[in-house]
Design a protein around this motif. Sequence first.
Motif, PDB file in Angstrom:
ATOM      1  N   SER A 130      37.651 -30.422  29.547  1.00 12.81           N
ATOM      2  CA  SER A 130      38.274 -31.733  29.808  1.00 12.81           C
ATOM      3  C   SER A 130      38.084 -32.143  31.263  1.00 12.81           C
ATOM      4  O   SER A 130      37.709 -33.281  31.555  1.00 12.81           O
ATOM      5  CB  SER A 130      39.779 -31.691  29.522  1.00 12.81           C
TER       6      SER A 130
ATOM      7  N   GLU B 220      39.041 -25.468  40.548  1.00 15.99           N
ATOM      8  CA  GLU B 220      39.131 -24.495  39.447  1.00 15.99           C
ATOM      9  C   GLU B 220      39.523 -23.137  40.034  1.00 15.99           C
ATOM     10  O   GLU B 220      38.931 -22.686  41.005  1.00 15.99           O
ATOM     11  CB  GLU B 220      37.786 -24.412  38.715  1.00 15.99           C
TER      12      GLU B 220
ATOM     13  N   ALA C  21      38.418 -22.283  28.646  1.00 18.47           N
ATOM     14  CA  ALA C  21      38.404 -21.698  27.293  1.00 18.47           C
ATOM     15  C   ALA C  21      37.330 -22.342  26.421  1.00 18.47           C
ATOM     16  O   ALA C  21      37.118 -21.924  25.285  1.00 18.47           O
ATOM     17  CB  ALA C  21      39.768 -21.856  26.640  1.00 18.47           C
TER      18      ALA C  21
ATOM     19  N   ASP D 200      43.994 -29.630  26.628  1.00 14.94           N
ATOM     20  CA  ASP D 200      45.016 -28.766  26.025  1.00 14.94           C
ATOM     21  C   ASP D 200      46.384 -28.857  26.696  1.00 14.94           C
ATOM     22  O   ASP D 200      47.373 -28.424  26.126  1.00 14.94           O
ATOM     23  CB  ASP D 200      44.559 -27.299  26.091  1.00 14.94           C
TER      24      ASP D 200
ATOM     25  N   VAL E 108      37.660 -28.780  22.118  1.00 14.89           N
ATOM     26  CA  VAL E 108      36.747 -29.143  23.197  1.00 14.89           C
ATOM     27  C   VAL E 108      36.398 -30.634  23.133  1.00 14.89           C
ATOM     28  O   VAL E 108      36.490 -31.355  24.136  1.00 14.89           O
ATOM     29  CB  VAL E 108      35.456 -28.291  23.122  1.00 14.89           C
TER      30      VAL E 108
HETATM   31  C1  FAD Z   1      39.537 -18.329  20.463  1.00 13.70           C
HETATM   32  C2  FAD Z   1      39.363 -19.810  20.599  1.00 13.70           C
HETATM   33  C3  FAD Z   1      38.390 -20.465  19.856  1.00 13.70           C
HETATM   34  C4  FAD Z   1      38.216 -21.836  19.986  1.00 13.70           C
HETATM   35  N1  FAD Z   1      37.250 -22.430  19.253  1.00 13.70           N
HETATM   36  C5  FAD Z   1      37.038 -23.768  19.374  1.00 13.70           C
HETATM   37  C6  FAD Z   1      36.001 -24.418  18.660  1.00 13.70           C
HETATM   38  O1  FAD Z   1      35.274 -23.793  17.892  1.00 13.70           O
HETATM   39  N2  FAD Z   1      35.831 -25.746  18.835  1.00 13.70           N
HETATM   40  C7  FAD Z   1      36.626 -26.469  19.677  1.00 13.70           C
HETATM   41  O2  FAD Z   1      36.423 -27.680  19.799  1.00 13.70           O
HETATM   42  N3  FAD Z   1      37.624 -25.880  20.365  1.00 13.70           N
HETATM   43  C8  FAD Z   1      37.852 -24.558  20.246  1.00 13.70           C
HETATM   44  N4  FAD Z   1      38.862 -23.955  20.958  1.00 13.70           N
HETATM   45  C9  FAD Z   1      39.749 -24.786  21.788  1.00 13.70           C
HETATM   46  C10 FAD Z   1      39.088 -25.144  23.121  1.00 13.70           C
HETATM   47  O3  FAD Z   1      38.601 -23.992  23.742  1.00 13.70           O
HETATM   48  C11 FAD Z   1      40.089 -25.843  24.008  1.00 13.70           C
HETATM   49  O4  FAD Z   1      40.655 -26.927  23.304  1.00 13.70           O
HETATM   50  C12 FAD Z   1      39.419 -26.374  25.274  1.00 13.70           C
HETATM   51  O5  FAD Z   1      38.849 -25.345  26.018  1.00 13.70           O
HETATM   52  C13 FAD Z   1      40.452 -27.118  26.143  1.00 13.70           C
HETATM   53  O6  FAD Z   1      39.819 -27.562  27.299  1.00 13.70           O
HETATM   54  P1  FAD Z   1      40.682 -27.859  28.623  1.00 13.70           P
HETATM   55  O7  FAD Z   1      39.683 -28.240  29.657  1.00 13.70           O
HETATM   56  O8  FAD Z   1      41.755 -28.820  28.306  1.00 13.70           O
HETATM   57  O9  FAD Z   1      41.382 -26.489  28.980  1.00 13.70           O
HETATM   58  P2  FAD Z   1      40.788 -25.058  29.338  1.00 13.70           P
HETATM   59  O10 FAD Z   1      39.523 -24.833  28.632  1.00 13.70           O
HETATM   60  O11 FAD Z   1      41.905 -24.125  29.114  1.00 13.70           O
HETATM   61  O12 FAD Z   1      40.459 -25.152  30.885  1.00 13.70           O
HETATM   62  C14 FAD Z   1      41.457 -25.317  31.842  1.00 13.70           C
HETATM   63  C15 FAD Z   1      40.952 -24.803  33.164  1.00 13.70           C
HETATM   64  O13 FAD Z   1      41.919 -25.078  34.175  1.00 13.70           O
HETATM   65  C16 FAD Z   1      41.979 -23.982  35.071  1.00 13.70           C
HETATM   66  N5  FAD Z   1      43.289 -24.032  35.761  1.00 13.70           N
HETATM   67  C17 FAD Z   1      44.512 -23.873  35.190  1.00 13.70           C
HETATM   68  N6  FAD Z   1      45.472 -24.062  36.127  1.00 13.70           N
HETATM   69  C18 FAD Z   1      44.843 -24.330  37.294  1.00 13.70           C
HETATM   70  C19 FAD Z   1      45.288 -24.616  38.601  1.00 13.70           C
HETATM   71  N7  FAD Z   1      46.584 -24.688  38.895  1.00 13.70           N
HETATM   72  N8  FAD Z   1      44.364 -24.830  39.567  1.00 13.70           N
HETATM   73  C20 FAD Z   1      43.039 -24.768  39.285  1.00 13.70           C
HETATM   74  N9  FAD Z   1      42.558 -24.506  38.056  1.00 13.70           N
HETATM   75  C21 FAD Z   1      43.443 -24.315  37.064  1.00 13.70           C
HETATM   76  C22 FAD Z   1      41.795 -22.776  34.166  1.00 13.70           C
HETATM   77  O14 FAD Z   1      41.347 -21.660  34.911  1.00 13.70           O
HETATM   78  C23 FAD Z   1      40.755 -23.280  33.177  1.00 13.70           C
HETATM   79  O15 FAD Z   1      39.445 -22.992  33.584  1.00 13.70           O
HETATM   80  C24 FAD Z   1      39.041 -22.586  20.872  1.00 13.70           C
HETATM   81  C25 FAD Z   1      40.012 -21.937  21.627  1.00 13.70           C
HETATM   82  C26 FAD Z   1      40.175 -20.569  21.510  1.00 13.70           C
HETATM   83  C27 FAD Z   1      41.227 -19.880  22.337  1.00 13.70           C
END
Ligand code: FAD
Length: 493
Positions: A14, A33, A40, A315, A323
Amino acid sequence: MEKYDLVVIGAGPSGYAAAMRALDFKKKVLLVERNRVGGAGVSNGALSSKTWWELSRETASFRKNLKRFNLQVPSINYKEIQAEVMRAVEERNTMLEEHMNLMQTSNHANLLTFKNGEARLITPTKVEITNGFSKEQVETDYIILATGSRPRYLPELPIDEKIVMTSDGIENIDDFPECMVIVGAGVIGCEYATIFSGFGKTKVHLIDKGIRILPFEDDDVVKVIERNMENSGVLIHRNSRLVRMEVKHERVEYELEYNDGSMEIFNVEKALVAVGRTPNYEDLWEDAVNISISKRGIEDKDTQTNVSNIYAVGDITADISLVNVGELEGRYAVEKIFGDPARKLLYENISTIMFLSPEVASVGLNETQAQEKGIDYKVVTLDYSCIPRAIAKRNTQGFIKLLVTNDDAMKILGLKIIGNHASSAMQAVALLISMDKGIEELAECVHPHPSITEGIQECARMLLGTSLFKPDALKNKLSCRTFTSGVYTDIFF
Ligand SMILES: Cc1cc2nc3c(=O)[nH]c(=O)nc-3n(C[C@H](O)[C@H](O)[C@H](O)COP(=O)(O)OP(=O)(O)OC[C@H]3O[C@@H](n4cnc5c(N)ncnc54)[C@H](O)[C@@H]3O)c2cc1C
């Protein structure tokens, strides 16, 4: 103090998407980051688990076809499989990082800054970044929170990420466990049950509160998935409640209570707890910033929080955790801040895949959801055995199900494909739904042959009464019905 147009916190799917979209508006962006870029979406999540899944499917298919090679079942090398997953993760992480580095010498030079560290909001326009002992503060007009989520821990379970694990620990084990219990029969729990049973080295137990796994899914889909799981040795504890789990002598003992009041004790090597995710917002801002939250995550209105210059995507918000949804929200938030989004932010027609055996791809409503919403509809199903590509693949297990409105317009409400190549076959329909189109286009388009999409076309033609195979003749493979006021009725032309 350095000043930016936008600070994005978190470089998962995201945050990364938001930062890159902001560059299109020629804005000065800081992406922070605390770990590795990709979140994830790459490690302990989407990409890594899908690499496990692909390798598991490949192994299962190889085992099934050994006769063709005159081979006995070979032993499987866990370490090599684990290393392959790590190579996939590294490949993606490196690409995301290199892209940012190369940007410094491209047309986007001087617009993007990346910092490694833990970010925290001091005021709505001031962010502090901590990296080890070093701290710095930056000023910004806008902030996008994209800090994602982590596995939900249940305090009563002895999670140590070695014997009792979540998705954050499961990829680090040293070998295939001979027996493993999975707590939670939702998507992630079922995906791991498919992965471990597919390698053929682990007896998987799956704890399911209800009568069937994947409670939000249609019965006919669940039946196929459950049958395949059980055929590959998964023991589904239906209607059961976990009342105790303990680590004893480096193994897991757990006790179940069934709906009929009976109890049973099991002993396995490992446990995986897959009971949902918790948004990462603790300690992310000073009290004075005061962003509204609920138990499920940050509350936002079309990505904007109650603090007008702070947005939240992915998330960390209280909606769908995927994703593609995170990326959609990240891009949308930027367009809302710096431009005027061309489309509304809609969640109804998100395409999803469940990586099970076989894969399940969906877009729009399933029957369960349509019925919950009280919508009458027309529904056609077509068995994979009617599709030449599936026959050629020597795997005709699966079906296609298309839902349309119960009127002459027959607007597409949803599509479900369960079977080989499911995910690659459905994009045409996702596009038609997003364009608010009916099924004529689908029925008339010339699809490549042999392809799974021909099956979707045949579904559209069944609804129009122009199909190659007639549903009233091939009753065990096709159906074409209306669902009105709780009753199915066959459609005859
Ligand atoms: C086992 C598993 C399988 C999955 N399979 C799928 C799939 O097949 N298809 C799909 O679409 N989705 C899948 N998902 C869901 C998907 O991974 C998440 O919805 C997606 O990664 C969310 O993206 P995000 O950027 O919101 O959060 P995240 O991917 O959680 O990234 C957030 C980032 O913020 C960073 N962060 C947190 N706090 C701070 C801070 N204070 N300062 C700096 N950095 C910080 C973290 O280190 C992290 O890198 C799966 C999830 C899991 C756990």
